[in-house]
Design a protein around this motif. Structure first.
Motif, PDB file in Angstrom:
ATOM      1  N   SER A  34      75.461  99.827  33.529  1.00  0.00           N
ATOM      2  CA  SER A  34      76.408 100.337  34.530  1.00  0.00           C
ATOM      3  C   SER A  34      77.778 100.525  33.909  1.00  0.00           C
ATOM      4  O   SER A  34      78.423 101.564  34.083  1.00  0.00           O
ATOM      5  N   ASN A  44      73.918 103.769  39.300  1.00  0.00           N
ATOM      6  CA  ASN A  44      73.295 102.458  39.124  1.00  0.00           C
ATOM      7  C   ASN A  44      73.568 101.567  40.317  1.00  0.00           C
ATOM      8  O   ASN A  44      72.724 100.807  40.752  1.00  0.00           O
ATOM      9  N   ASN A  45      74.766 101.694  40.844  1.00  0.00           N
ATOM     10  CA  ASN A  45      75.131 100.938  42.029  1.00  0.00           C
ATOM     11  C   ASN A  45      74.386 101.461  43.241  1.00  0.00           C
ATOM     12  O   ASN A  45      73.720 100.722  43.949  1.00  0.00           O
ATOM     13  N   LEU A  85      71.428  97.483  39.883  1.00  0.00           N
ATOM     14  CA  LEU A  85      72.237  96.355  39.448  1.00  0.00           C
ATOM     15  C   LEU A  85      71.993  95.186  40.396  1.00  0.00           C
ATOM     16  O   LEU A  85      72.246  95.294  41.581  1.00  0.00           O
ATOM     17  N   ARG A 143      75.056  92.802  42.891  1.00  0.00           N
ATOM     18  CA  ARG A 143      76.204  93.630  42.526  1.00  0.00           C
ATOM     19  C   ARG A 143      77.386  93.496  43.479  1.00  0.00           C
ATOM     20  O   ARG A 143      78.478  93.916  43.148  1.00  0.00           O
ATOM     21  N   GLU A 199      81.613 100.906  36.515  1.00  0.00           N
ATOM     22  CA  GLU A 199      80.831 102.136  36.590  1.00  0.00           C
ATOM     23  C   GLU A 199      81.572 103.201  37.384  1.00  0.00           C
ATOM     24  O   GLU A 199      81.598 104.366  37.011  1.00  0.00           O
TER      25      GLU A 199
END
Ligand SMILES: [Zn+2]
Lengths: 433, 796
Positions: A258, A274-275, A280, A283, A294
């Motif tokens: 990320s 990615n979030n 992740l 997160r 990120e």
């Protein structure tokens, strides 16, 4: 040091803390959008409000009052830590939390941090400069009890965070350099010894070894081996890579992925793939820094690090601006606690440190951490006013500017002492070391 | 020391740590940015190829002979099962506790025992489980079993803490919830078992077998690798790597049986319904298996391009700094591998039309690149290339007629005066006129698809009936056409003026010899002086031997070749406008027509003996050519996709009206009283307006064959046909005519039969009609020439 640093309210600290809090709420929202945790930022906002109340509450005490409450508060904290294995709720198999009404869970180990800061400050104020080894025994015990209790909760990460608090405060209290060097030498022997001892679980060792390896390097090696036709070696590297990416190094790998893919400017708030696509883990809590990196890129991530650096420095400078030992030590302890926890979290997220579950103060979602940070800041606000305090000092401080190098004579001087108007004036009885 | 020095130290430590972090961030976000970006993209994108639909093979009315159906297979994925299903989780907790696998059946039957052994596990016992990874795994499975919200909340923190005191006391509390999950899964299993209509334990047994196979795979890999230090971790890694593979439980299951599971896979994680388009040959239209061919996995040779291209791409992928050219080359290779090249998991044509028309039937794969979230749900499509379906192949064949014809051949024929039917190799070809489209090309024996698959060896070794040789177009030895070529010879000879309708030639049955040769040409009976009409009706050999002798070798061979004998019919070939050529099946048999130097052999050519042989399809086509007085090769291919293949130009044949009328008149009489296929022979064909000719050729090493060829209706020909019955030792009229009768009375042939049917009155008249000019055998008293050379002279 100068009159310019005299704040009734340390506005810089307040602004930095509020800024970080705002960033935290922003990213808690960004990282929970569209997940089961959606709307958690509202909860976090409520927590922040509660935290601010706690801050105001603690700030409303004078530093002398705080000093008087220091040991009772420490005692309460210790009691909670003792009780939590018996009456705490079991979440994921660990008993770290008290259940309070309204689905609020309180983590005593977090609250222990400000209480420890107060207690240590009180102790060093009381006992003066710890220049004999046995002077260090009491502080060691003060840290040791909560450390062990937290360690066996189990929550090694939080327990380890008590160490920088104690080290910074002991150093600033004037401990001898020799003792420190000895401590460093002891650590140099003990750390490898612990690593190879059965004290550390396999999975914990695994976490240490995985953080020592770099995925890009290993990928490069595997590719080079393939290119040279060293198939067996290549397969070994690839197997190791799989383990790093999907096995023990999974969280760390995801976090670095990320951060790395954020680049300089980031993907934009709420837009980090990615979030957004849940690549992740944790997160909105422990790995929220990876989301920031990120979505806001290097600019935002280093900005947050800078904010923490400034916050730590600002709190230290609050300490410098105060004139009594207790206040200065509280400030140092608060700075060490906040700063080192923040840096430890970022180091863990960026792969500089093995993964341990510690939140990013003020930013990560989580009520207890926020509450503890606010209590700590409340203490800082409180001691910041000590400069203008009309209340005389309990103990004479010979060198107002640098009380830590003064050999405490500790003459009770309730109504004498240094006037607030002439702090820089050298004082006769100072014995410099 | 200045004021606050030690406080300054704290700030310095902050600065140092922040600098280290800043440097780390710079490394990750600048130096390694591309690497991580690529990793991230790789992690969240998924590419899948989309299979194309293979073109169908249809008959002339659009009935599918070969088509595609989405088949559904029930597969088992061990990885999904142990991770997601309560049964699977209990299976694993038992394994992690005891080191022994128990069967799925056992878990389903006694879930309480499995839950109980977990619930009573003490922390001390848990701590003794070694190695740590195994203990942690056990805790994970326990956590999944409990399926508790608070567990989920804490699960992400699990790795951070010492897991020694994890969730097991909670399992007792969750006991009933777990048992409910297990019984729900058991109910799904029972329902599936019922819907699949398999024996009670079959499904679970197969699941257990699949699990055993997964274990065996891992053990085999570990054995190959030799002893490793951390065996449990290795075993675990291998399981994780291999357990996502499908194990086929039941192939081709009914849609209804797996409908619920396909709609909601979470009913039993690990059991999955895989859908794939598969070639099917609908049994109701499954004719001509040998001609249509089959599909199968690609051969080594077919896969060569795939392997080569993949190696080439892998080598290019190792290039650290590819040039633009290399990058383009790699993209090209990727595209080819993804879309075009035959991949190992495909079905390709292996035999028959499926093979020769592979290029048309095969489509182009598509592919789809999607962005997925961690759970595998598709977030959005990044790139989609739709697959292109293959082109349909439309045949001229009429499946209904073909099926009826195959059934007729399979029943055999009943010889007049006998009660039982005789069954032997036989063939029937039907060509529609004037298109020369093959409607029926039936043979017996004609092994079906299942028989070909199961008993290929037996069939190949059967030297008596040679079932792998469909007689209609691929006989083991092409038979001589015998007298069935006589109408063709007659038509050409009449048109060429070698004979006239009135001219009579001598037949003495036994003593016709070519100049200088002692071996005679025999006729069946002594016909004395006979004209062309009677020679056709009674099939006089001497007449046609003399005609052939007069025509000469070159003309004879030219005539026979001009109606397609002696060359491959090429009926399975097609050429498209864009130049694409689909070659005819290599196994299509040609037959021969060779130049004869003269003498007796030349004479024999006139009777369809000697150096001439032909397949039933060729004879049907030759009859079509005679009926139309023009030649065009017959074809089986009506359309390729939307395109009608190129047809060679129609070549008019030098047959005059008068000659045609004369020959057809004689052919009409063949099935009438006095003809070789008269009602007194095998069957009464007088109700139909037919132009036919029988043939009874000898072939070395056995009894004679029987032919009946011709076209109908004789006055406006619409179909040409040939019936061939192998080695009956009987006359064409006796052995082949019953087949034509059976076909014309078959309901499937009703339309064709009706087109040629005479009214009852006409039929009766035809039966009674006696040719005014000619006579019967007995009446014929004309003088005959016993000298072949005199014919020669007359002809020239
Ligand atoms: Zn004769």
């Amino acid at each position: 040091m100068t009159s310019a640093r005299r704040f009734e309210v340390p506005w810089l600290v307040a602004l930095l803390a509020l800024g970080l809090l705002a960033i935290g709420i922003l990213f808690v929202q960004s990282s929970t959008l569209g997940t089961d945790f959606e709307g958690l930022e509202r909860r976090q906002l409520l927590m922040a409000a509660a935290g601010l109340l706690a801050l105001v509450f603690f700030a409303s005490f004078s530093h002398r009052q705080l000093a008087r409450f220091a040991f009772p508060l420490y005692g309460i904290g210790l009691l909670m830590l003792v009780l939590v294995p018996f009456v705490g709720v079991d979440v994921g198999g660990a008993r770290r939390w008290f259940a309070l009404p309204g689905r609020v869970q309180l983590q005593p180990s977090e609250l222990m941090k400000p209480f420890l800061v107060l207690a240590l400050a009180r102790w060093f104020e009381f006992r003066g400069v710890p220049d004999r080894l046995r002077d260090l025994m009491a502080p060691l015990l003060l840290v040791g009890f909560p450390f062990l209790l937290i360690k066996f909760e189990p929550d090694l990460g939080t327990a380890l965070l008590l160490a920088p608090i104690a080290i910074a405060m002991t150093w600033c209290a004037g401990a001898r350099k020799l003792h420190f060097l000895g401590g460093v030498a002891l650590a140099a022997v003990l750390v490898p010894a612990i690593y190879f001892s059965p004290l550390l679980k396999d999975y914990q060792k695994e976490r240490v070894t995985t953080f020592l390896e770099s995925v890009p390097d290993l990928a490069e090696k595997a590719l080079a081996a393939r290119r040279d036709g060293r198939t067996a070696a290549a397969e070994q590297f690839e197997e190791r890579l799989r383990e790093l990416k999907l096995g023990a190094g999974y969280q760390s790998h995801c976090a670095q992925m990320s951060i790395g893919s954020g680049g300089r400017d980031g993907k934009g708030l709420g837009l980090g793939p990615n979030n957004r696509l849940s690549y992740l883990p944790a997160r909105h809590t422990d790995f929220i820094f990876a989301v920031i990196a990120e979505e806001w890129g290097f600019v935002g991530a280093s900005g947050v690090v800078l904010l923490f650096l400034l916050l730590g420095t600002a709190i230290v400078s609050v300490g410098v601006g105060t004139r009594d030992r207790f206040s200065q030590l509280v400030a140092v302890g608060a700075a060490a606690s906040l700063g080192m926890q923040a840096f430890a979290n970022v180091a863990m997220t960026t792969g500089l440190m093995p993964v341990t579950g510690i939140p990013l103060p003020l930013v990560s979602q989580g009520g207890s951490s926020l509450l503890s940070t606010c209590v700590l800041l409340g203490c800082v606000f409180s001691v910041a006013r000590s400069r203008r305090d009309t209340e005389p000092f309990l103990y004479r401080v010979e060198v107002a500017v640098d009380p830590f190098h003064a050999r405490s004579v500790a003459t009770p001087a309730r109504d004498s002492g240094v006037s607030a108007a002439t702090p820089e004036e050298p004082i006769v009885h100072t014995v410099r070391r | 020391m200045g004021g606050g020095t030690r406080l300054l130290h704290v700030v310095l430590v902050f600065l140092a740590v922040a600098a280290a972090i800043g440097q780390r961030l710079a490394t990750l976000q600048f130096e390694q940015r591309e690497f991580w970006e690529a990793e991230a993209v790789k992690a969240r994108t998924r590419a899948e190829t989309l299979g194309f639909k293979r073109g169908a093979i249809l008959d002339c009315d659009g009935r599918p002979i070969a088509s595609n159906r989405t088949t559904r297979n029930l597969a088992f994925v061990f990885g999904g099962f142990r991770r997601g299903a309560a049964c699977g989780q209990l299976l694993l907790t038992h394994y992690l506790l005891t080191g022994e696998r128990c069967g799925v059946a056992e878990v389903v039957a006694h879930p309480d025992a499995r839950i109980g052994e977990l619930a009573k596990l003490t922390i001390g016992e848990l701590r003794r489980i070694e190695p740590g990874q195994r203990r942690e795994d056990l805790l994970w499975y326990g956590a999944w079993l409990v399926e508790d919200e608070s567990i989920k909340d804490g699960i992400e923190r699990l790795r951070a803490g010492d897991p020694a005191q994890l969730a097991f006391p909670r399992i007792g509390a969750a006991h009933s919830a777990i048992a409910t999950r297990v019984s729900a899964e058991a109910a799904t299993l029972r329902q599936l078992t019922r819907a699949l209509s398999v024996p009670e334990d079959e499904l679970i047994e197969r699941m257990d077998l699949a699990i055993a196979a997964a274990d065996a795979r891992v053990l085999r890999r570990m054995a190959e690798e030799g002893p490793v230090e951390r065996a449990y971790e290795r075993e675990r890694a291998l399981h994780r790597e291999l357990d996502h593979r499908d194990a086929l439980l039941f192939a081709n299951v009914a849609h209804a049986a797996v409908f619920d599971l396909a709609a909601d896979p979470s009913r039993l994680p690990g059991l999955v319904v895989r859908e794939e388009p598969r070639r099917i040959y609908p049994p109701e239209n499954d004719v001509g298996a040998a001609l249509i061919g089959r599909v199968g996995p690609p051969s080594e040779a077919t896969l060569k391009p795939w392997n080569e291209k993949r190696n080439e791409r892998d080598v290019l992928a190792l290039e650290p700094f590819p040039t633009l050219e290399q990058a383009m080359q790699r993209a090209e290779l990727d595209d080819a591998l993804r879309l075009d090249v035959v991949a190992p998991d495909e079905e390709v044509g292996r035999e028959g039309l499926e093979l020769t028309f592979e290029a048309a039937l095969r489509g182009r794969r598509g592919y789809r690149r999607t962005e997925n979230d961690r759970a595998g749900r598709v977030e959005r499509e990044l790139e989609v290339a739709a697959p292109r379906p293959g082109r349909d192949l439309v045949l001229t064949l009429d499946v209904e007629l073909q099926k009826a014809a195959e059934a007729v051949l399979r029943r055999g024929f009943v010889k007049k005066g006998e009660t039982g039917s005789r069954l032997g190799p036989a063939a029937f070809a039907l060509v529609e006129l004037p298109s020369m489209a093959i409607r029926v090309i039936a043979s017996w024996p004609a092994p079906g698809r299942a028989e070909l698959a199961d008993q290929y060896e037996t069939l190949a070794n059967n030297k008596t009936t040679r079932p792998l040789h469909p007689r209609a177009w691929r006989p083991w030895l092409p038979p001589p056409p015998g007298s069935s070529v006589k109408p063709i010879v007659a038509a050409f000879a009449l048109s060429a003026g070698i004979i006239t309708p009135q001219k009579t030639l001598a037949c003495d049955k036994l003593s016709l010899r070519a100049k200088g040769e002692s071996k005679p040409v025999l006729c069946e009976s002594e016909h004395f002086q006979i004209d062309v009409h009677d020679a056709l009706v009674k099939s006089c050999n001497h007449f046609f031997a003399r005609v052939a002798y007069s025509a000469g070798s070159e003309r004879m061979v030219g005539w026979l070749r001009s109606v397609g004998l002696g060359q491959r019919a090429g009926f399975t070939a097609a050429r498209l406008a864009d130049g694409t050529e689909f070659p005819a099946l290599a196994i299509e048999v040609a037959g021969t027509v060779e130049q004869e130097r003269g003498g007796r052999n030349l004479m024999l050519l006139g009777l369809g003996q000697g150096k001439v042989d032909a397949t039933p399809l060729q004879m049907a086509a030759a009859m079509g050519a005679l009926a139309l007085r023009s030649w065009q090769p017959p074809t089986l291919i009506a359309r390729v996709g939307d395109e009608v293949p190129f047809r060679p130009a129609v070549e008019p044949l030098p047959i005059s009206d008068a000659a045609w009328e004369c020959v057809v008149e004689a052919m009409r009489a063949v099935t009438l009283p006095g003809g070789t296929a008269s009602p007194s022979h095998g069957a009464d064909l007088t109700p139909w307006d037919l132009a036919t000719k029988t043939g009874t050729p000898q072939q070395a090493g056995g009894l004679s064959h029987s032919w009946l060829v011709g076209f109908l209706p004789s006055h406006a020909p619409r179909y040409a046909f040939a019936i061939f019955v192998e080695r009956t030792g009987m006359h064409g009229g006796d052995a082949a005519a019953p087949f034509l009768h059976a076909l014309l009375t078959d309901p499937a042939f009703a339309e064709i039969s009706a087109a040629a049917r005479r009214s009852d009155y006409e039929a009766a008249a035809a039966r009674l009609a006696v040719r005014p000019a000619g006579g019967t055998d007995e009446e014929s008293g004309d003088p005959i020439s016993d000298d072949a050379s005199s014919v020669d002279g007359g002809a020239e």
